[in-house]
Design an enzyme around this catalytic site. Sequence first.
Site, PDB file in Angstrom:
ATOM      1  N   GLN A 118      -7.612-169.364 -43.962  1.00 22.00           N
ATOM      2  CA  GLN A 118      -6.648-169.676 -45.015  1.00 22.00           C
ATOM      3  C   GLN A 118      -5.526-168.638 -45.096  1.00 22.00           C
ATOM      4  O   GLN A 118      -4.663-168.730 -45.973  1.00 22.00           O
ATOM      5  CB  GLN A 118      -7.352-169.754 -46.379  1.00 22.00           C
ATOM      6  CG  GLN A 118      -8.400-170.842 -46.478  1.00 22.00           C
ATOM      7  CD  GLN A 118      -7.796-172.235 -46.571  1.00 22.00           C
ATOM      8  OE1 GLN A 118      -6.602-172.437 -46.401  1.00 22.00           O
ATOM      9  NE2 GLN A 118      -8.634-173.216 -46.838  1.00 22.00           N
ATOM     10  N   LEU A 160     -10.760-171.242 -53.902  1.00 21.28           N
ATOM     11  CA  LEU A 160     -12.003-171.995 -53.751  1.00 21.28           C
ATOM     12  C   LEU A 160     -12.496-172.022 -52.306  1.00 21.28           C
ATOM     13  O   LEU A 160     -13.697-172.019 -52.057  1.00 21.28           O
ATOM     14  CB  LEU A 160     -11.803-173.423 -54.268  1.00 21.28           C
ATOM     15  CG  LEU A 160     -11.445-173.535 -55.758  1.00 21.28           C
ATOM     16  CD1 LEU A 160     -11.152-174.982 -56.124  1.00 21.28           C
ATOM     17  CD2 LEU A 160     -12.569-172.981 -56.624  1.00 21.28           C
ATOM     18  N   ASP A 161     -11.573-172.064 -51.358  1.00 19.09           N
ATOM     19  CA  ASP A 161     -11.950-172.071 -49.942  1.00 19.09           C
ATOM     20  C   ASP A 161     -11.496-170.760 -49.313  1.00 19.09           C
ATOM     21  O   ASP A 161     -10.545-170.710 -48.546  1.00 19.09           O
ATOM     22  CB  ASP A 161     -11.326-173.272 -49.232  1.00 19.09           C
ATOM     23  CG  ASP A 161     -11.820-173.419 -47.800  1.00 19.09           C
ATOM     24  OD1 ASP A 161     -12.866-172.824 -47.470  1.00 19.09           O
ATOM     25  OD2 ASP A 161     -11.157-174.103 -47.006  1.00 19.09           O
ATOM     26  N   PHE A 162     -12.193-169.697 -49.663  1.00 15.19           N
ATOM     27  CA  PHE A 162     -11.809-168.349 -49.226  1.00 15.19           C
ATOM     28  C   PHE A 162     -12.377-168.106 -47.835  1.00 15.19           C
ATOM     29  O   PHE A 162     -13.545-167.773 -47.673  1.00 15.19           O
ATOM     30  CB  PHE A 162     -12.357-167.317 -50.213  1.00 15.19           C
ATOM     31  CG  PHE A 162     -11.702-165.967 -50.122  1.00 15.19           C
ATOM     32  CD1 PHE A 162     -11.760-165.218 -48.961  1.00 15.19           C
ATOM     33  CD2 PHE A 162     -11.036-165.437 -51.210  1.00 15.19           C
ATOM     34  CE1 PHE A 162     -11.172-163.974 -48.876  1.00 15.19           C
ATOM     35  CE2 PHE A 162     -10.442-164.184 -51.147  1.00 15.19           C
ATOM     36  CZ  PHE A 162     -10.510-163.456 -49.975  1.00 15.19           C
TER      37      PHE A 162
END
Length: 269
Positions: free
Chosen positions: A82, A76-78
């Site tokens: 990350q 979701l938080d690409f």
Amino acid sequence: HLPVTFQRHGNVLHGQCYDRSGDPEIRVTAMLELGSPLEMIQLLQTPWEERFKICLSLVKLLFYLAHSPLGSIVLLDFQPRQFVMVDGNLKVTDMDDASTEELSCKEDNDCTLVFPTKSFPLKCSAVGKCEGINEKKNLFNAYRYFFTYLLPHSAPPALRPFLSDILNATGDLRYGINETLQAFEKVLHLYKSGLYLRSVQYVTIPFSLRGFRTVEGEDYKCWPSYSHLGCLLSVHGAEEAAAICNSQSQCQSFIVTQQRTWTGELEQM
């Protein structure tokens, strides 16, 4: 949290929880592998072969996410933040932002995948889910955050058409993750085997393998290089090394060492 079977994948950062029940303030401590944050500017200064390795590692991770035992998983938080590098391998750090949920739909109009610069119409499946939305979201994020910057710059000329195909097909989402992995593995095969050199016409060059200096006491430096102290490149053999040296006016001679990179290429100084 995702099951241990998923967390043991080679491109997921490994960790353990340590129970400190004797401390009333801190009950559990998370211990993770030590990794280095991704710095895109620094990565652009590394040899193409290393940048290709990062992109290939990412594609293998996305392939696993698309076919995991849990179903298709989306990050979701690409963002590059990350991910970290551990012993030269790319690993994702935060799986709390991963989800197996796929967008529900009643018709195709409910299935538009929207990004800041592009949108993609998808199909609504018979079970009321947008077909492949998690896989395609991961893949386009890989294209815009990684492939665009890391793949084309200073790539071997004979491989550039194949890399352009990958960029165009992932940028338009004409490729799924299966086709993308196949395309990457084809490039890797061409590179490791030296077949990419067959389309290159070499000129006979009167160089001897006797050094790596331009003049006495002065190191010849090139960019990108495996070493900031001199010009250290990966080549398939002496013929390719001679062609590279001939293309750079400062290079007067070179040495082909027996050191090998992760693809098996020789290193040239």
